[in-house]
Design a protein around this motif. Sequence first.
Motif, PDB file in Angstrom:
ATOM      1  N   CYS A  47       0.835  -1.210   0.000  1.00  0.00           N
ATOM      2  CA  CYS A  47       0.000   0.000   0.000  1.00  0.00           C
ATOM      3  C   CYS A  47       0.865   1.254   0.000  1.00  0.00           C
ATOM      4  N   ARG A  48       1.962   1.226   0.732  1.00  0.00           N
ATOM      5  CA  ARG A  48       2.846   2.392   0.783  1.00  0.00           C
ATOM      6  C   ARG A  48       3.514   2.633  -0.562  1.00  0.00           C
ATOM      7  N   GLU A  49       3.925   1.560  -1.238  1.00  0.00           N
ATOM      8  CA  GLU A  49       4.533   1.697  -2.559  1.00  0.00           C
ATOM      9  C   GLU A  49       3.550   2.332  -3.542  1.00  0.00           C
ATOM     10  N   GLU A  50       2.298   1.889  -3.459  1.00  0.00           N
ATOM     11  CA  GLU A  50       1.292   2.444  -4.357  1.00  0.00           C
ATOM     12  C   GLU A  50       1.081   3.927  -4.091  1.00  0.00           C
ATOM     13  N   GLU A  51       1.064   4.298  -2.821  1.00  0.00           N
ATOM     14  CA  GLU A  51       0.892   5.704  -2.459  1.00  0.00           C
ATOM     15  C   GLU A  51       2.079   6.535  -2.936  1.00  0.00           C
ATOM     16  N   GLU A  52       3.294   6.027  -2.739  1.00  0.00           N
ATOM     17  CA  GLU A  52       4.492   6.783  -3.097  1.00  0.00           C
ATOM     18  C   GLU A  52       4.674   6.891  -4.605  1.00  0.00           C
ATOM     19  N   SER A  53       4.120   5.922  -5.343  1.00  0.00           N
ATOM     20  CA  SER A  53       4.224   5.975  -6.797  1.00  0.00           C
ATOM     21  C   SER A  53       3.039   6.673  -7.434  1.00  0.00           C
ATOM     22  N   GLY A  54       2.208   7.300  -6.595  1.00  0.00           N
ATOM     23  CA  GLY A  54       1.068   8.045  -7.104  1.00  0.00           C
ATOM     24  C   GLY A  54      -0.061   7.188  -7.602  1.00  0.00           C
ATOM     25  N   GLY A  55      -0.140   5.938  -7.079  1.00  0.00           N
ATOM     26  CA  GLY A  55      -1.226   5.055  -7.483  1.00  0.00           C
ATOM     27  C   GLY A  55      -1.039   4.436  -8.847  1.00  0.00           C
ATOM     28  N   SER A  56       0.169   4.546  -9.418  1.00  0.00           N
ATOM     29  CA  SER A  56       0.385   4.016 -10.767  1.00  0.00           C
ATOM     30  C   SER A  56       0.622   2.520 -10.785  1.00  0.00           C
ATOM     31  N   GLY A  57       0.836   1.948  -9.566  1.00  0.00           N
ATOM     32  CA  GLY A  57       1.118   0.519  -9.507  1.00  0.00           C
ATOM     33  C   GLY A  57       2.575   0.196  -9.751  1.00  0.00           C
ATOM     34  N   LYS A  58       3.394   1.198 -10.001  1.00  0.00           N
ATOM     35  CA  LYS A  58       4.818   0.972 -10.252  1.00  0.00           C
ATOM     36  C   LYS A  58       5.495   0.441  -8.998  1.00  0.00           C
ATOM     37  N   GLN A  59       6.296  -0.601  -9.147  1.00  0.00           N
ATOM     38  CA  GLN A  59       6.988  -1.180  -8.015  1.00  0.00           C
ATOM     39  C   GLN A  59       8.222  -0.359  -7.660  1.00  0.00           C
ATOM     40  N   LEU A  60       8.433  -0.183  -6.349  1.00  0.00           N
ATOM     41  CA  LEU A  60       9.629   0.498  -5.884  1.00  0.00           C
ATOM     42  C   LEU A  60      10.700  -0.535  -5.594  1.00  0.00           C
ATOM     43  N   TRP A  61      11.931  -0.229  -5.903  1.00  0.00           N
ATOM     44  CA  TRP A  61      13.025  -1.157  -5.691  1.00  0.00           C
ATOM     45  C   TRP A  61      13.770  -0.789  -4.425  1.00  0.00           C
ATOM     46  N   LEU A  62      14.289  -1.810  -3.762  1.00  0.00           N
ATOM     47  CA  LEU A  62      15.117  -1.598  -2.579  1.00  0.00           C
ATOM     48  C   LEU A  62      16.577  -1.757  -2.947  1.00  0.00           C
ATOM     49  N   ARG A  63      17.408  -1.025  -2.221  1.00  0.00           N
ATOM     50  CA  ARG A  63      18.843  -1.172  -2.446  1.00  0.00           C
ATOM     51  C   ARG A  63      19.346  -2.392  -1.696  1.00  0.00           C
ATOM     52  N   GLY A  64      20.365  -3.017  -2.224  1.00  0.00           N
ATOM     53  CA  GLY A  64      21.033  -4.060  -1.476  1.00  0.00           C
ATOM     54  C   GLY A  64      20.919  -5.442  -2.062  1.00  0.00           C
ATOM     55  N   GLY A  65      21.913  -5.867  -2.773  1.00  0.00           N
ATOM     56  CA  GLY A  65      22.049  -7.257  -3.198  1.00  0.00           C
ATOM     57  C   GLY A  65      20.886  -7.774  -4.000  1.00  0.00           C
ATOM     58  N   ASP A  66      20.528  -9.030  -3.714  1.00  0.00           N
ATOM     59  CA  ASP A  66      19.515  -9.697  -4.514  1.00  0.00           C
ATOM     60  C   ASP A  66      18.106  -9.225  -4.189  1.00  0.00           C
ATOM     61  N   ARG A  67      17.957  -8.290  -3.230  1.00  0.00           N
ATOM     62  CA  ARG A  67      16.623  -7.804  -2.892  1.00  0.00           C
ATOM     63  C   ARG A  67      16.124  -6.776  -3.893  1.00  0.00           C
ATOM     64  N   CYS A  68      16.976  -6.341  -4.831  1.00  0.00           N
ATOM     65  CA  CYS A  68      16.576  -5.321  -5.804  1.00  0.00           C
ATOM     66  C   CYS A  68      15.882  -5.966  -7.003  1.00  0.00           C
ATOM     67  N   LYS A  69      14.693  -6.554  -6.767  1.00  0.00           N
ATOM     68  CA  LYS A  69      13.940  -7.171  -7.829  1.00  0.00           C
ATOM     69  C   LYS A  69      12.482  -6.834  -7.653  1.00  0.00           C
ATOM     70  N   GLN A  70      11.793  -6.606  -8.757  1.00  0.00           N
ATOM     71  CA  GLN A  70      10.382  -6.334  -8.676  1.00  0.00           C
ATOM     72  C   GLN A  70       9.650  -7.541  -8.107  1.00  0.00           C
ATOM     73  N   CYS A  71       8.693  -7.232  -7.174  1.00  0.00           N
ATOM     74  CA  CYS A  71       7.801  -8.247  -6.597  1.00  0.00           C
ATOM     75  C   CYS A  71       8.545  -9.289  -5.784  1.00  0.00           C
ATOM     76  N   THR A  72       9.872  -9.198  -5.662  1.00  0.00           N
ATOM     77  CA  THR A  72      10.605 -10.131  -4.817  1.00  0.00           C
ATOM     78  C   THR A  72      11.510  -9.347  -3.877  1.00  0.00           C
TER      79      THR A  72
END
Length: 422
Positions: free
Chosen positions: A395-420
């Motif tokens: 829900c926070r990602e959706e709010e921060e992306s303006g409701g566009s549904g765009k996934q936000l990426w996290l920094r750090g190793g293998d965690r930088c993947k959409q939906c994973t």
Amino acid sequence: MPTFDLQGTRCQRPEGDADCGTEKPLVKPHIITAQGSRAATPPGLKRDVGRFARLTSLLASDERLVQERAEGIRVGLYRLYGELGSGNSATVRLAVHQLTTERVAVKVLDRAKLDHKKCEMLTEEVASMERLHHPNIIRLYEVVESPRHIHLMMEYAPAGDLERRVSREGPLTEADARSVFSQLLAAVQHMHSKKLVHRDIKAENVFFASRSRVKLGDLGFSRRVSGIGEHLTQFCGSPSYSAPELLSAASYRGDRADLWALGVLLFFSVTGRLPFDGASLAELRRHILAVRYRWPAGVGSEPCRELVAALLQRDPAARPSAAEAGRCRWLNGHPPPAAGRSLSLRAAPVTAQEREARARLRQLGVSETTLESHRRRGCHSPVTGLYRMVLHRVCREEEESGGSGKQLWLRGGDRCKQCTIL
């Protein structure tokens, strides 16, 4: 071993268990990643097992992690860091969930300091947070117990509280105060609609999740009432925010006392000072009973002053309800945020956010069957806590992306993947 039952009021003083200490936050917290750890895969555990099962196994078998748990550095799936605040029977610490890397605020309660009355209050606090689903109320993720402590794992608001912001930066602009007040009014209206009263609304309990998003927290004095007009007798909260009836009458309505406190809070937000003060509690009491306060010259528009005057009325029955206050002239054209839908682990996901959260859980090895099996444990389940945390992130990602549904990426190793990213 003696335990604390959050469904009842039993509290006994256990022995053993190491203290949590006062470790300072680290710039780069140690996270057990999905793909590996310093420890080898435990015997009998397949290498392709889900990340949730792998982490759970490591925490139970790795000597270093077991030692950190004994020292109070790790609790459940969380690693604890520095202290954020403290009170008479509890401290609030920063922690990081080791599977999601989500930062949480942890209310740590010392069992030795929990008498029967405080146990009842803790039970009420947890029950209140379980009933509330609102974007402007701090969310409870999970309750984790150890022999000497009880830990409430809650949503973390990283931008501090309202009292600290006003003290450091001065009064809010009226536009900012309107935004903050509108969100708080929506939170209080949601509580009252659930037959809950807060009873400790003050600037120190208003937290900034971002520069413009606020959350009402600390439900330690909250109470469920049989009807919103029920009269209560326990005095609680900060004296400076106390309504006159709390100081003079044998009983009071909790919802009307909440609205008075909101009036004090609004005055504080736009002026930078409390409306009622005194050199002693007796003098403060006289000023509150006389509703004696003064606006600084040139501060506050006429509609803003009208709202404060309506909320700070001596007669509780004359004060507007939260819904009525939301229709005032000052808030015209600024609708409050809507409440969230109550969620169930058993019900099939309805919203896109719920479907996305459950998809991410499946990638961690947490199936629908596992979710259902943990449903009865409620907030005492690490699976429930994980689900709430992941859903909140979606829900926070959706709010921060303006409701566009765009996934936000996290920094750090293998965690930088959409939906994973978990």
